[in-house]
Write an enzyme that holds these catalytic residues in place. Structure first.
Site, PDB file in Angstrom:
ATOM      1  N   THR A   1      -7.248  72.764  32.889  1.00 33.06           N
ATOM      2  CA  THR A   1      -5.903  72.909  33.449  1.00 33.06           C
ATOM      3  C   THR A   1      -4.958  72.169  32.516  1.00 33.06           C
ATOM      4  OG1 THR A   1      -6.645  73.043  35.730  1.00 33.06           O
ATOM      5  CG2 THR A   1      -4.447  72.152  35.389  1.00 33.06           C
TER       6      THR A   1
ATOM      7  N   ARG B   1      -8.751  82.006  46.157  1.00 32.65           N
ATOM      8  CA  ARG B   1      -8.850  80.537  46.157  1.00 32.65           C
ATOM      9  C   ARG B   1      -7.627  79.938  45.455  1.00 32.65           C
ATOM     10  NH1 ARG B   1      -8.864  76.410  42.013  1.00 32.65           N
ATOM     11  NH2 ARG B   1     -10.023  74.641  42.798  1.00 32.65           N
ATOM     12  N   VAL B   2      -7.040  78.908  46.045  1.00 29.32           N
ATOM     13  CA  VAL B   2      -5.932  78.175  45.429  1.00 29.32           C
ATOM     14  C   VAL B   2      -6.346  76.713  45.317  1.00 29.32           C
ATOM     15  CG1 VAL B   2      -3.550  77.404  45.746  1.00 29.32           C
ATOM     16  CG2 VAL B   2      -4.173  79.751  46.316  1.00 29.32           C
ATOM     17  N   GLY B   3      -6.114  76.123  44.163  1.00 31.30           N
ATOM     18  CA  GLY B   3      -6.486  74.725  43.955  1.00 31.30           C
ATOM     19  C   GLY B   3      -5.320  73.779  44.154  1.00 31.30           C
ATOM     20  N   ASP B   4      -5.413  72.623  43.525  1.00 32.16           N
ATOM     21  CA  ASP B   4      -4.395  71.579  43.698  1.00 32.16           C
ATOM     22  C   ASP B   4      -3.103  71.860  42.947  1.00 32.16           C
ATOM     23  OD1 ASP B   4      -6.223  71.115  41.389  1.00 32.16           O
ATOM     24  OD2 ASP B   4      -4.690  69.622  40.881  1.00 32.16           O
TER      25      ASP B   4
ATOM     26  N   THR C   1      -5.620  67.084  36.653  1.00 31.92           N
ATOM     27  CA  THR C   1      -6.547  68.127  36.238  1.00 31.92           C
ATOM     28  C   THR C   1      -7.889  67.836  36.901  1.00 31.92           C
ATOM     29  OG1 THR C   1      -7.625  69.155  34.338  1.00 31.92           O
ATOM     30  CG2 THR C   1      -7.149  66.827  34.148  1.00 31.92           C
ATOM     31  N   GLY C   2      -8.758  68.835  36.971  1.00 29.95           N
ATOM     32  CA  GLY C   2     -10.065  68.612  37.578  1.00 29.95           C
ATOM     33  C   GLY C   2     -10.338  69.609  38.680  1.00 29.95           C
TER      34      GLY C   2
ATOM     35  N   GLY D   1      -9.946  71.111  42.018  1.00 31.18           N
ATOM     36  CA  GLY D   1      -8.818  70.990  42.935  1.00 31.18           C
ATOM     37  C   GLY D   1      -9.160  70.595  44.356  1.00 31.18           C
TER      38      GLY D   1
HETATM   39  N1  GLY Z   1      -7.190  71.730  39.033  1.00 31.46           N
HETATM   40  C1  GLY Z   1      -7.213  73.117  38.963  1.00 31.46           C
HETATM   41  C2  GLY Z   1      -7.827  73.768  40.113  1.00 31.46           C
HETATM   42  O1  GLY Z   1      -8.679  73.201  40.769  1.00 31.46           O
HETATM   43  O2  GLY Z   1      -7.479  74.895  40.396  1.00 31.46           O
END
Ligand code: GLY
Length: 293
Positions: A160, A188-191, A211-212, A214
């Site tokens: 990311t 799916r949606v992350g952070d 980053t990482g 989510g």
């Molecule tokens: N940090 C990016 C995600 O998990 O989508």
């Protein structure tokens, strides 16, 4: 980290700092740096964004500035070369913070943002190979099996992209852009597009970009948790270390953070084996590394 990634990160730092040096706003520097990374195809964002399990590339991005706590974000946006610019348009041209899915894509089209090519046959082949590896799954029970298989097969994806900046007016800004994580379920949606999770900026505290993986970052609202510690007077390195320790011990999550205080102190920390990142304050050459203490 490849030589091309290293060069691209250095170029992004130079572009961002160059703008700040000419008196531009931190928001401009953050957007410019992230646009370069999105266009490179070398990271999991923009042109290089991963495909979800149905073969579609859905991307997330967010941006925030610390003077007025203004923020914008997009989630599940498709066919847009620079999701970070779509996020900024949400912030500046609407009364909203987050647009999702097809309407977010339509919004970007309305503002004539540059389009990006559909996934290449090579990207689709790589996804099919991954899916074959975990086996085709159908029905509700199949979804549960798929989740378990994904958890076993997923390697931490740390590509990311993000940036934080401080301008001459003392305003901080943060942004992030991503194609998500490997082998994601569609939708799916992350952070990254969630303000307070993937990024946060407040002139009274500082700016953070995450980053990482989510899911863990969301459960601790990590960007806000780190800025809250900055606001209470803790130094950037202590603030991020504390929240990363919580992530490791409570959730066994993996993440990294760019953290910048309004007085210019900053820290880059991660609890993953590597994190490609760098910094520059205009002196000497930009520092780019793939491991931070
Ligand atoms: N940090 C990016 C995600 O998990 O989508």
């Amino acid at each position: 980290m490849t030589g091309r990634q290293r060069a691209c990160l250095a170029e992004a730092l130079c572009a961002g700092y160059g703008l700040l040096d000419r008196g531009a706003a931190s928001l401009d520097a953050v957007e410019a740096a992230i646009r370069l990374l999105e266009a490179s195809g070398l990271f999991n964002a923009g042109v290089g964004a991963r495909l979800q399990l149905d073969g579609t590339r859905r991307m997330d991005a967010s941006i925030m500035e610390g003077a007025g706590l203004k923020a914008g974000a997009v989630a599940g946006i498709e066919q847009v070369r620079h999701p970070i610019s779509a996020a900024r348009l949400v912030m500046e041209r609407t009364d909203h913070v987050l647009l999702v899915g097809a309407p977010a894509t339509d919004f970007a089209k309305h503002f004539q943002l540059a389009r990006q090519a559909r996934p290449t046959p090579e990207q689709r082949r790589a996804l099919r190979a991954d899916i074959r590896r975990i086996g085709k799954q159908t029905g509700a029970a199949g979804t549960v099996r798929l989740f378990k298989a994904l958890a076993r097969n997923r390697k931490p994806g740390l590509e990311t992209v993000g940036a934080v900046a401080l301008d001459r007016a003392g305003t901080v800004a943060a942004g992030a852009s991503t194609g998500g994580i490997a082998l994601m379920l569609p939708g799916r949606v992350g952070d990254t597009p969630l303000i307070g999770c993937g990024c946060y900026a407040d002139d009274g505290a500082g700016a953070v970009s995450m980053t990482g993986i989510g899911e863990g970052i969301i459960r601790l609202a990590m960007a806000k948790a780190i800025t809250d510690r900055l606001a209470s007077g803790k130094p950037p390195a202590d603030s991020v270390r504390h929240v990363l320790r919580q992530l490791g011990s409570r959730i066994r999550g993996q993440a990294g953070a760019l953290v910048l205080a309004p007085d210019g102190r900053f820290a880059i920390r991660h609890n993953t084996p590597h994190m490609m990142a760098g910094s520059w304050d205009g002196r000497g050459k930009p520092t780019v590394r793939d491991r931070f203490p």
